[in-house]
Design a protein around this motif. Structure first.
Motif, PDB file in Angstrom:
ATOM      1  N   UNK A 262       0.764  -1.328   0.062  1.00 31.54           N
ATOM      2  CA  UNK A 262       0.084   0.021  -0.003  1.00 31.54           C
ATOM      3  C   UNK A 262       0.907   1.244  -0.093  1.00 31.54           C
ATOM      4  N   UNK A 263       0.369   2.447  -0.528  1.00 26.90           N
ATOM      5  CA  UNK A 263       1.035   3.639  -0.585  1.00 26.90           C
ATOM      6  C   UNK A 263       0.708   4.516   0.977  1.00 26.90           C
ATOM      7  N   UNK A 264       1.772   4.875   1.470  1.00 30.00           N
ATOM      8  CA  UNK A 264       1.401   5.700   2.675  1.00 30.00           C
ATOM      9  C   UNK A 264       1.398   7.066   2.369  1.00 30.00           C
ATOM     10  N   UNK A 265       0.017   7.511   2.281  1.00 34.48           N
ATOM     11  CA  UNK A 265      -0.030   8.864   1.784  1.00 34.48           C
ATOM     12  C   UNK A 265       0.666   9.815   2.878  1.00 34.48           C
ATOM     13  N   UNK A 266       0.487   9.542   3.983  1.00 36.83           N
ATOM     14  CA  UNK A 266       0.850  10.530   5.200  1.00 36.83           C
ATOM     15  C   UNK A 266       2.305  10.702   5.178  1.00 36.83           C
ATOM     16  N   UNK A 267       3.025   9.573   5.168  1.00 32.89           N
ATOM     17  CA  UNK A 267       4.541   9.538   5.451  1.00 32.89           C
ATOM     18  C   UNK A 267       4.948  10.121   4.060  1.00 32.89           C
ATOM     19  N   UNK A 268       4.614   9.330   2.854  1.00 34.38           N
ATOM     20  CA  UNK A 268       5.330   9.971   1.682  1.00 34.38           C
ATOM     21  C   UNK A 268       5.044  11.193   1.092  1.00 34.38           C
ATOM     22  N   UNK A 269       3.977  11.710   1.419  1.00 34.27           N
ATOM     23  CA  UNK A 269       3.503  13.113   0.846  1.00 34.27           C
ATOM     24  C   UNK A 269       3.178  14.139   1.656  1.00 34.27           C
ATOM     25  N   UNK A 270       2.098  13.717   2.700  1.00 31.70           N
ATOM     26  CA  UNK A 270       1.572  14.860   3.636  1.00 31.70           C
ATOM     27  C   UNK A 270       2.777  15.459   4.472  1.00 31.70           C
ATOM     28  N   UNK A 271       3.403  14.409   5.043  1.00 30.93           N
ATOM     29  CA  UNK A 271       4.639  14.758   6.087  1.00 30.93           C
ATOM     30  C   UNK A 271       5.575  15.792   5.454  1.00 30.93           C
ATOM     31  N   UNK A 272       6.096  15.173   4.223  1.00 25.76           N
ATOM     32  CA  UNK A 272       7.230  15.890   3.937  1.00 25.76           C
ATOM     33  C   UNK A 272       6.554  17.189   3.481  1.00 25.76           C
ATOM     34  N   UNK A 273       5.709  17.558   2.953  1.00 27.84           N
ATOM     35  CA  UNK A 273       5.143  19.041   2.308  1.00 27.84           C
ATOM     36  C   UNK A 273       4.984  19.714   3.768  1.00 27.84           C
TER      37      UNK A 273
END
Length: 639
Positions: A526-537
């Protein structure tokens, strides 16, 4: 005679957006004019500075690399595969290409004439928005406002004006402010109010609002004899001033007024009391239409007497959120309204919990909401993250006072849990002794975090940079904020370490071929939207705004918008990041509503082509802002 080739082209196109939005007759019309092009590997379709073609392209089979020349170095911006659109610049404006497209492998392309396609786009707003997204996702300027204006020739976006959505219209505000200074007398201000036929006057200092005096203030202070009429304004004015930026919606203005028991809201340049006052919204200006759901919910929250009532209201709030998402209401409006409703719920729970205590709070205190609620980004019901700061007391009284607030916090967190806000797995809650501290203790805690910045200290301090007061004395949190800014300003190494940490989750930019998924555990593949996208930005916005010591702006999108003002040379990048943060929040919310969970993990096979394009654009913005962090903070390697 039937054109079987055109039929096959139409059957292919209708599988992908935006062609799936067309009528059958329109698809057939386009398919009849499509040119089928075969290109060998390495073949250039168009290149930088070349005059725009009279057609754009859809990949039927194969793959196309999108490249640009960056000071003599060829940089791959994107890779288009089956169903992807590229070469859209001529659709927006008669300009030369700014990128090069080259076949990464043997490919078959469909070339679609712009002359026949553009009229259909202008009559279909959803198609146009998708094409703007697609165009932006493979250009070097991800923010596409200018391209929207090119395509729609400056037309304003259509906005539903039904009674159901009336609440989301911008509230009218008066631009001709009547103002005064702290030193003026109440008598002089009353004369101003009478001459200008207004019910309020903003107290201004250095162009910023520091207070407001209204008819109500005059009744409660002067008319009852509390002060003489020649007293200075600062003795009777209401403060602090509740401020918002231009564009505050009717619903948002209503629930804010009810929440704070006020009748006026000051409009400032950036929505905080630290910028120029530009207008005022009064209760009279926002007479509500029938069926204003947020207002009804806000009233219900304030009148609630039981946790069960708030739990039922919470389910109605989620229904409201679902309706907003389905109606495609801008996330700026949605997140602000949801924040106010969440915040009012927390406040009501605290009020009711204090009544259940054996006595009133022994000293002044403030309840701080952390994480997504602190950033005004909590739409779904997620974990609790909160803390308490209380007024300093004598050493011999400290533990007794702390015990009171720990008991209160346990009552509050228990009720929030019953409503639907899960306990924090890491126990980062005010009911934990570590997060229930006096002001002096909090100052010392931040000093330790910032001067001894290890991994744990960075993680904890970054969470607390996003706090927002939900209840209590704002002076305590303001003093804490002042201390934090002073400490970070004097410790550049800490800010550099914070920037380094913000790069630990690189953007998954190679979307179609190199998607970073979980390799094991419950969410394998699965793709971790929080870790891979929301947290970085989110992390990038936090560290960049920290450089400027900007107060009262915790929301990620608003931080980037403020950065766009502060750094005009990076305006395009920051606005694209603001867009990306809102798009990611919306994507997570939709996934959470769909699967009845937090929306954090995504099964990739369930994504549509349109969703992939939107995510790809967000990843590009994350990648670019992380590159900026590397350069600005001179980071050459990170984990």
């Amino acid at each position: 005679m039937r054109n079987t080739i055109a039929e096959r082209i139409a059957d292919f196109l209708k599988r992908y957006p935006p062609f799936d939005l067309l009528k059958t007759s329109q698809l057939s019309e386009i398919a009849a004019e499509v040119k089928v092009i075969y290109v060998e590997k390495g073949k250039v379709i168009f290149e930088e500075s070349q005059k725009g073609h009279d057609q754009f392209y859809v990949v039927h089979k194969g793959a196309i690399d999108i490249q640009r020349n960056n000071n003599g170095k060829i940089e791959n911006l994107d890779k288009c595969d089956e169903g992807d659109i590229f070469g859209l610049r001529p659709l927006f404006a008669k300009e030369s290409y700014m990128i090069t497209s080259i076949a990464a492998e043997e490919s078959i392309l469909y070339a679609i004439p712009i002359s026949i396609f553009k009229p259909m786009v202008l009559d279909n707003q959803r198609m146009g928005e998708f094409l703007i997204e697609s165009f932006a996702s493979n250009t070097q300027t991800p923010f596409s406002k200018e391209h929207h204006d090119m395509l729609y020739t400056g037309r304003e976006e259509a906005f539903e004006s039904t009674a159901q959505l009336y609440e989301l219209q911008p509230a009218h505000f008066v631009k001709n402010l009547v103002s005064c200074t702290r030193e003026e007398t109440v008598k002089d201000v009353a004369i101003k109010m009478s001459q200008n036929k207004v019910g309020s006057v903003i107290v201004i200092e250095n162009e910023c609002p520091v207070g407001i005096i209204t008819d109500k203030d005059l009744r409660l202070t002067i008319a009852v004899g509390k002060y003489p009429i020649d007293v200075t304004v600062d003795k009777v004015m209401s403060k602090p001033v509740i401020c918002y930026p231009k564009g505050i919606t009717i619903a948002q203005a209503q629930i804010t007024m009810m929440k704070h028991n006020i009748s006026h809201i000051c409009i400032t340049k950036d929505g905080t009391p630290n910028s120029k006052a530009v207008g005022i919204v009064s209760e009279h200006d926002i007479i509500v239409s029938q069926g204003n759901n947020p207002s009804v919910l806000m009233k219900a929250i304030k009148r609630s007497r039981k946790t069960k009532d708030l739990k039922n209201i919470r389910s109605r709030i989620m229904m409201l959120l679902n309706g907003y998402i389905q109606h495609n209401i801008p996330m700026t409006h949605v997140s602000k309204i949801m924040f106010e409703l969440n915040d009012a719920t927390i406040k009501r729970v605290i009020e009711r919990s204090i009544l259940k205590m054996d006595r009133q709070p022994p000293v002044k205190f403030a309840w701080m909401s952390l994480g997504s609620q602190g950033r005004k980004e909590q739409l779904l019901t997620t974990d609790q993250d909160n803390a308490i700061v209380f007024q300093d007391v004598k050493p011999e009284e400290l533990e007794e006072v702390r015990e009171y607030f720990l008991t209160l916090a346990k009552k509050v967190t228990k009720r929030l849990n019953a409503i639907g806000f899960e306990y924090c797995p890491a126990d980062m809650m005010a009911s934990n002794t570590r997060w229930c501290l006096s002001l002096k203790e909090w100052k010392e805690q931040f000093k330790n975090w910032i001067t001894e910045a290890g991994d744990d200290e960075i993680l904890l301090s970054s969470i607390f940079f996003d706090y927002d007061i939900s209840y209590g004395d704002v002076r305590l949190t303001n003093e804490l904020s002042d201390t934090i800014f002073k400490l970070t300003n004097n410790h550049k190494l800490f800010v550099n370490t914070l920037a380094n940490t913000a790069l630990r989750n690189p953007s998954p930019l190679g979307f179609f071929r190199q998607f970073l998924v979980e390799s094991n555990g419950e969410h394998k593949d699965f793709f971790d939207l929080k870790k891979r996208a929301i947290m970085p930005i989110t992390d990038a916005a936090r560290v960049l705004i920290l450089q400027y010591q900007v107060k009262n702006i915790n929301n990620t999108a608003e931080r980037f918008e403020k950065l766009a003002e502060l750094e005009p040379q990076n305006k395009e990048l920051y606005l694209s990041c603001s867009y990306a943060s809102k798009a990611l929040l919306k994507f997570r919310t939709k996934q959470g509503i769909l699967h009845n969970d937090s929306g954090r993990f995504i099964e990739l096979d369930t994504l549509t082509k349109e969703e992939k394009v939107k995510l790809k654009r967000c990843f590009k913005s994350i990648h670019d802002v992380q590159e900026l962090l590397k350069i600005r903070f001179k980071i050459t390697a990170f984990l």
